[in-house]
Design a protein around this motif. Structure first.
Motif, PDB file in Angstrom:
ATOM      1  N   ALA A  79       0.816  -1.225   0.000  1.00 60.84           N
ATOM      2  CA  ALA A  79       0.000   0.000   0.000  1.00 60.84           C
ATOM      3  C   ALA A  79       0.839   1.260   0.000  1.00 60.84           C
ATOM      4  N   GLY A  80       2.137   1.127   0.313  1.00 60.19           N
ATOM      5  CA  GLY A  80       3.011   2.295   0.299  1.00 60.19           C
ATOM      6  C   GLY A  80       3.172   2.983   1.638  1.00 60.19           C
ATOM      7  N   ALA A  81       2.938   2.268   2.738  1.00 59.66           N
ATOM      8  CA  ALA A  81       3.144   2.849   4.062  1.00 59.66           C
ATOM      9  C   ALA A  81       4.610   3.184   4.259  1.00 59.66           C
ATOM     10  N   GLU A  82       4.880   4.260   4.956  1.00 60.31           N
ATOM     11  CA  GLU A  82       6.261   4.718   5.125  1.00 60.31           C
ATOM     12  C   GLU A  82       6.966   4.038   6.290  1.00 60.31           C
ATOM     13  N   ASP A  83       6.221   3.737   7.370  1.00 62.77           N
ATOM     14  CA  ASP A  83       6.841   3.249   8.605  1.00 62.77           C
ATOM     15  C   ASP A  83       5.950   2.144   9.167  1.00 62.77           C
ATOM     16  N   VAL A  84       6.493   0.936   9.301  1.00 65.59           N
ATOM     17  CA  VAL A  84       5.700  -0.225   9.719  1.00 65.59           C
ATOM     18  C   VAL A  84       6.399  -0.961  10.855  1.00 65.59           C
ATOM     19  N   LEU A  85       5.701  -1.084  11.989  1.00 67.15           N
ATOM     20  CA  LEU A  85       6.199  -1.879  13.099  1.00 67.15           C
ATOM     21  C   LEU A  85       5.492  -3.228  13.121  1.00 67.15           C
ATOM     22  N   LEU A  86       6.261  -4.296  13.016  1.00 67.58           N
ATOM     23  CA  LEU A  86       5.745  -5.634  13.259  1.00 67.58           C
ATOM     24  C   LEU A  86       5.729  -5.808  14.771  1.00 67.58           C
ATOM     25  N   ALA A  87       4.549  -5.655  15.361  1.00 70.21           N
ATOM     26  CA  ALA A  87       4.429  -5.683  16.817  1.00 70.21           C
ATOM     27  C   ALA A  87       4.392  -7.127  17.313  1.00 70.21           C
ATOM     28  N   TYR A  88       5.450  -7.816  16.993  1.00 73.80           N
ATOM     29  CA  TYR A  88       5.573  -9.242  17.265  1.00 73.80           C
ATOM     30  C   TYR A  88       7.054  -9.566  17.228  1.00 73.80           C
ATOM     31  N   GLN A  89       7.478 -10.473  18.061  1.00 70.37           N
ATOM     32  CA  GLN A  89       8.880 -10.888  18.043  1.00 70.37           C
ATOM     33  C   GLN A  89       9.035 -12.046  17.060  1.00 70.37           C
ATOM     34  N   PRO A  90       9.702 -11.827  15.926  1.00 70.86           N
ATOM     35  CA  PRO A  90       9.827 -12.911  14.943  1.00 70.86           C
ATOM     36  C   PRO A  90      10.794 -13.983  15.426  1.00 70.86           C
ATOM     37  N   VAL A  91      10.394 -15.226  15.248  1.00 72.44           N
ATOM     38  CA  VAL A  91      11.260 -16.352  15.586  1.00 72.44           C
ATOM     39  C   VAL A  91      11.218 -17.341  14.431  1.00 72.44           C
ATOM     40  N   GLY A  92      12.238 -18.191  14.355  1.00 72.08           N
ATOM     41  CA  GLY A  92      12.287 -19.218  13.319  1.00 72.08           C
ATOM     42  C   GLY A  92      12.252 -18.614  11.919  1.00 72.08           C
ATOM     43  N   PRO A  93      11.494 -19.217  11.008  1.00 72.83           N
ATOM     44  CA  PRO A  93      11.449 -18.751   9.620  1.00 72.83           C
ATOM     45  C   PRO A  93      10.918 -17.323   9.460  1.00 72.83           C
ATOM     46  N   LYS A  94      10.213 -16.822  10.456  1.00 74.92           N
ATOM     47  CA  LYS A  94       9.684 -15.459  10.341  1.00 74.92           C
ATOM     48  C   LYS A  94      10.806 -14.421  10.245  1.00 74.92           C
ATOM     49  N   ILE A  95      11.953 -14.724  10.810  1.00 74.12           N
ATOM     50  CA  ILE A  95      13.058 -13.763  10.741  1.00 74.12           C
ATOM     51  C   ILE A  95      13.532 -13.618   9.297  1.00 74.12           C
ATOM     52  N   VAL A  96      13.668 -14.731   8.613  1.00 69.89           N
ATOM     53  CA  VAL A  96      14.080 -14.689   7.204  1.00 69.89           C
ATOM     54  C   VAL A  96      13.004 -14.015   6.363  1.00 69.89           C
ATOM     55  N   ARG A  97      11.749 -14.302   6.650  1.00 71.08           N
ATOM     56  CA  ARG A  97      10.657 -13.671   5.906  1.00 71.08           C
ATOM     57  C   ARG A  97      10.681 -12.155   6.117  1.00 71.08           C
ATOM     58  N   LEU A  98      10.974 -11.729   7.340  1.00 66.40           N
ATOM     59  CA  LEU A  98      11.042 -10.292   7.613  1.00 66.40           C
ATOM     60  C   LEU A  98      12.170  -9.648   6.819  1.00 66.40           C
ATOM     61  N   LEU A  99      13.321 -10.319   6.720  1.00 61.30           N
ATOM     62  CA  LEU A  99      14.420  -9.787   5.916  1.00 61.30           C
ATOM     63  C   LEU A  99      14.004  -9.680   4.449  1.00 61.30           C
ATOM     64  N   GLU A 100      13.352 -10.708   3.936  1.00 62.83           N
ATOM     65  CA  GLU A 100      12.890 -10.672   2.544  1.00 62.83           C
ATOM     66  C   GLU A 100      11.898  -9.530   2.320  1.00 62.83           C
ATOM     67  N   LEU A 101      11.069  -9.285   3.311  1.00 70.06           N
ATOM     68  CA  LEU A 101      10.103  -8.195   3.240  1.00 70.06           C
ATOM     69  C   LEU A 101      10.820  -6.850   3.178  1.00 70.06           C
ATOM     70  N   VAL A 102      11.793  -6.680   4.044  1.00 71.11           N
ATOM     71  CA  VAL A 102      12.581  -5.441   4.073  1.00 71.11           C
ATOM     72  C   VAL A 102      13.256  -5.200   2.724  1.00 71.11           C
TER      73      VAL A 102
END
Length: 366
Positions: A79-102
């Motif tokens: 959607a083009g949001a400028e600033d996004v907080l994932l209000a969750y502590q990523p663990v396991g595969p979610k960390i890699v997914r977060l990097l891919e998202l970034v």
């Protein structure tokens, strides 16, 4: 006609969720009047889960958002949001997914929560050499779900975060979802007591020579209280659609109900009981009955529910023939939205479009 009634309800296959665009826009406008600076708003999108609703907030100059899943974060990136907080502590595969998202959405600044050194180290190991990820220290201010209690150990952990490569500690996150007393005086007293240790931790962080951390605090029930503070960011979410639960316990908040479930009579059991096509799969079922209030049939009382059926009592079933439409206000709208693949969009008493509830999925692309 009442605001919720639809001239083309015969085209809507029930059970369905209908969102009323004009009322969503009014709620966004109301939210902005309740705080001194729109840039202090960081709405939580767990309620809407729709890119189109996010764009309405972007059009209102809201730039910061909060979310709970990688899919919600990706929706915000799309959607083009400028600033996004994932209000969750990523663990396991979610960390890699977060990097891919970034990496996929460089125009959006992403961040996440952490509340212990082991999890933070795992995030650091993935991001080191790839990207510098902003992190917020998640504080337990009484919710007792996640977070570290503010105090000496929290200060030590925040200092340790500065030593981990790939991480950039920028603030504190204090969610007080356990506070929802109807009496505002009592709610404020409890909220202030819960927030005080977080405020003290912020001061202690500055005293040890680290940059002053940003603070993100509260949800819908404590939003008016935190909005009156200086500088901190506020994260209401339900405001965008509102629901029966909050309309009863938060009378000081003037938001309009902007999302309803539409259901039909599928069977007449006897003179007092009807069966509707609104089962567990169509309305959030984590609370006891009643889980829905019918605006056009307020006398209807749920007596039993299964996966695809809801049995209600009414004074006289003769008034509700097979196919009669009931408009229901969910007790809890957030998990109700997640039960549907799409929402019908209404304006001027007619549905004219569909919006995909894209972030109900656990995965969009990433």
């Amino acid at each position: 006609m009442e605001w919720y009634q639809l001239t083309n309800e015969g085209q809507i296959d029930s059970p369905a969720i209908v969102v009323y665009k004009n009322r969503i826009e009014e709620n966004i406008g109301l939210l902005k009047t309740m705080i001194d600076d729109v840039q202090r708003l960081r709405p939580h999108v767990k309620t809407c889960k729709m890119a189109e609703v996010v764009r309405l907030m972007l059009d209102a100059d809201i730039r910061r958002f909060k979310c709970a899943t990688i899919a919600e974060a990706e929706m915000l990136g799309i959607a083009g949001a400028e600033d996004v907080l994932l209000a969750y502590q990523p663990v396991g595969p979610k960390i890699v997914r977060l990097l891919e998202l970034v990496q996929k959405y460089p125009a959006t600044t992403f961040s996440c929560l952490t509340d212990n050194l082991d999890a933070a180290t795992a995030i650091s190991n993935v991001f080191h050499g790839q990207h510098s990820l902003r992190v917020y220290l998640d504080l337990n201010v009484g919710m007792n779900r996640t977070g570290i209690k503010p105090g000496t150990h929290a200060l030590a952990l925040y200092k340790q975060l500065h030593e981990l490569p790939g991480l950039l500690p920028v603030g504190l996150h204090a969610y007080d979802g356990h506070i929802h007393e109807t009496d505002m005086t009592i709610r404020k007293e409890i909220c202030d007591a819960a927030y005080a240790p977080a405020e003290q931790l912020c001061d202690d962080i500055v005293k040890v020579g680290l940059p002053e951390p940003a603070i993100i605090a509260g949800g819908s029930p404590t939003f008016p209280i935190h909005a009156a503070r200086k500088n901190i960011q506020c994260s209401p979410g339900t405001f965008v659609f509102w629901d029966w639960g909050y309309s009863r316990i938060l009378p000081e908040q003037p938001f309009h109900v902007a999302a309803l479930v539409v259901t039909r009579v599928i069977s007449v059991i006897d003179k007092e009981r009807l069966c509707l096509d609104l089962g567990h799969k169509s309305i959030a079922a984590e609370n006891p009955q009643p889980r829905v209030h019918f605006l056009n049939v307020p006398e209807a009382q749920p007596v039993s529910q299964s996966e695809e059926h809801l049995v209600v009592t009414v004074p006289d079933t003769a008034a509700y023939p097979i196919g009669a439409v009931f408009y229901g206000m969910p007790l809890h709208i957030c998990p109700t939205v997640a039960l549907y693949e799409k929402a019908y969009v209404a304006a001027n008493n007619a549905c004219y479009a569909n919006w995909r509830i894209v972030a109900r999925d656990r995965q969009i692309i990433i």
